[in-house]
Design an enzyme around this catalytic site. Structure first.
Site, PDB file in Angstrom:
ATOM      1  N   GLU A   1      -1.542 -16.067 -10.620  1.00  0.00           N
ATOM      2  CA  GLU A   1      -0.750 -15.148 -11.436  1.00  0.00           C
ATOM      3  C   GLU A   1       0.749 -15.395 -11.291  1.00  0.00           C
ATOM      4  O   GLU A   1       1.505 -15.135 -12.225  1.00  0.00           O
ATOM      5  CB  GLU A   1      -1.075 -13.694 -11.074  1.00  0.00           C
ATOM      6  CG  GLU A   1      -2.438 -13.257 -11.550  1.00  0.00           C
ATOM      7  CD  GLU A   1      -2.685 -11.773 -11.346  1.00  0.00           C
ATOM      8  OE1 GLU A   1      -1.783 -11.048 -10.858  1.00  0.00           O
ATOM      9  OE2 GLU A   1      -3.790 -11.323 -11.690  1.00  0.00           O
TER      10      GLU A   1
ATOM     11  N   CYS B   1      -6.872  -5.108  -7.650  1.00  0.00           N
ATOM     12  CA  CYS B   1      -6.609  -4.726  -6.261  1.00  0.00           C
ATOM     13  C   CYS B   1      -6.021  -5.885  -5.465  1.00  0.00           C
ATOM     14  O   CYS B   1      -5.408  -5.655  -4.413  1.00  0.00           O
ATOM     15  CB  CYS B   1      -7.875  -4.185  -5.608  1.00  0.00           C
ATOM     16  SG  CYS B   1      -9.306  -5.258  -5.754  1.00  0.00           S
ATOM     17  N   HIS B   2      -6.151  -7.119  -5.954  1.00  0.00           N
ATOM     18  CA  HIS B   2      -5.572  -8.265  -5.253  1.00  0.00           C
ATOM     19  C   HIS B   2      -4.045  -8.235  -5.268  1.00  0.00           C
ATOM     20  O   HIS B   2      -3.409  -8.929  -4.490  1.00  0.00           O
ATOM     21  CB  HIS B   2      -6.083  -9.577  -5.875  1.00  0.00           C
ATOM     22  CG  HIS B   2      -5.758  -9.755  -7.325  1.00  0.00           C
ATOM     23  ND1 HIS B   2      -6.522  -9.188  -8.323  1.00  0.00           N
ATOM     24  CD2 HIS B   2      -4.742 -10.413  -7.941  1.00  0.00           C
ATOM     25  CE1 HIS B   2      -5.996  -9.504  -9.490  1.00  0.00           C
ATOM     26  NE2 HIS B   2      -4.917 -10.235  -9.287  1.00  0.00           N
TER      27      HIS B   2
ATOM     28  N   TYR C   1       0.837  -1.194   0.000  1.00  0.00           N
ATOM     29  CA  TYR C   1       0.000   0.000   0.000  1.00  0.00           C
ATOM     30  C   TYR C   1       0.877   1.252   0.000  1.00  0.00           C
ATOM     31  O   TYR C   1       0.590   2.229  -0.688  1.00  0.00           O
ATOM     32  CB  TYR C   1      -0.946  -0.005   1.200  1.00  0.00           C
ATOM     33  CG  TYR C   1      -1.945  -1.126   1.143  1.00  0.00           C
ATOM     34  CD1 TYR C   1      -3.108  -1.014   0.378  1.00  0.00           C
ATOM     35  CD2 TYR C   1      -1.732  -2.316   1.839  1.00  0.00           C
ATOM     36  CE1 TYR C   1      -4.029  -2.049   0.317  1.00  0.00           C
ATOM     37  CE2 TYR C   1      -2.647  -3.360   1.773  1.00  0.00           C
ATOM     38  CZ  TYR C   1      -3.791  -3.222   1.008  1.00  0.00           C
ATOM     39  OH  TYR C   1      -4.687  -4.250   0.942  1.00  0.00           O
TER      40      TYR C   1
ATOM     41  N   ASN D   1     -12.724  -0.750  -4.562  1.00  0.00           N
ATOM     42  CA  ASN D   1     -12.649  -1.021  -6.001  1.00  0.00           C
ATOM     43  C   ASN D   1     -13.875  -1.820  -6.445  1.00  0.00           C
ATOM     44  O   ASN D   1     -14.081  -2.935  -5.980  1.00  0.00           O
ATOM     45  CB  ASN D   1     -11.366  -1.800  -6.304  1.00  0.00           C
ATOM     46  CG  ASN D   1     -11.277  -2.286  -7.734  1.00  0.00           C
ATOM     47  OD1 ASN D   1     -11.969  -1.785  -8.622  1.00  0.00           O
ATOM     48  ND2 ASN D   1     -10.430  -3.261  -7.953  1.00  0.00           N
TER      49      ASN D   1
END
Length: 190
Positions: free
Chosen positions: A167, A140-141, A109, A132
């Site tokens: 991912e 946002c993950h 963050y 979001n």
């Protein structure tokens, strides 16, 4: 493609019942995606605000479904869709910055706050991240705690871990056994 302000068009929605991360609800205004919500998502608006249901294989949802399918198959790493999530100017700046985090990468963050030129605004960035309205597509993950720990995610920390593992190549969609997340391909959506 940057995040635009809401279009003000007529709303409609479509549900993708069987994805590797559980049912997803897509919301559009005109031809523009304004929402992608998971079941039990924090800050999910009431269902009646989504407008009437539409076929997910027709406009305005067909291209979103095609790109989500490619993402879940591991062949798409960057979405290219018209997006117009509703939010404050600060939230939209944060959401634009989220789209710049590469597939498979993470930022804290604080790092995201620095990227938008507000190095002391890590908490405000976290709040904007949590609001979001277009999860997965506005990723946002990919934002984590300063220590590398998983912290809040509107879709739940289990889903956040699944998305990051997928991912980063350590898991395929649907290979985790979570009771509250259905793990199936986009069943019947061709």
């Amino acid at each position: 493609m940057s995040v635009l302000e809401g279009t003000g068009g007529e709303r409609c929605h479509a549900v993708l019942p069987d994805t590797p991360y559980g049912p997803l609800t897509l919301v559009a205004e005109g031809d523009t995606l304004v929402g992608l919500y998971m079941t039990d998502q924090r800050h999910r608006p009431p269902q009646e605000s989504f407008g009437p249901p539409e076929d997910p294989l027709t406009p305005p949802f067909a291209e979103t479904v095609r790109q989500l399918r490619a993402y879940f198959d591991g062949t798409l790493t960057d979405f290219d869709l018209p997006l117009a999530p509703h939010g404050t100017p600060f939230q939209r700046v944060v959401w634009d910055a989220l789209r710049e985090i590469p597939y498979g990468a993470t930022l804290s963050y604080g790092q995201l706050a620095e990227r938008i030129g507000k190095p002391s605004a890590a908490r405000a960035v976290g709040l904007a991240n949590g609001k979001n309205p277009i999860g997965i597509i506005i990723p946002c993950h990919r934002v984590i705690g300063a220590s590398g720990s998983l912290t809040g995610y509107g879709g739940g920390l289990d889903r956040k871990r699944l998305l990051l593992d997928f991912e980063q190549g350590s898991a395929l969609p649907g290979t985790h056994d979570l009771a509250h997340v259905r793990h199936q391909p986009l069943g019947g959506l061709q």
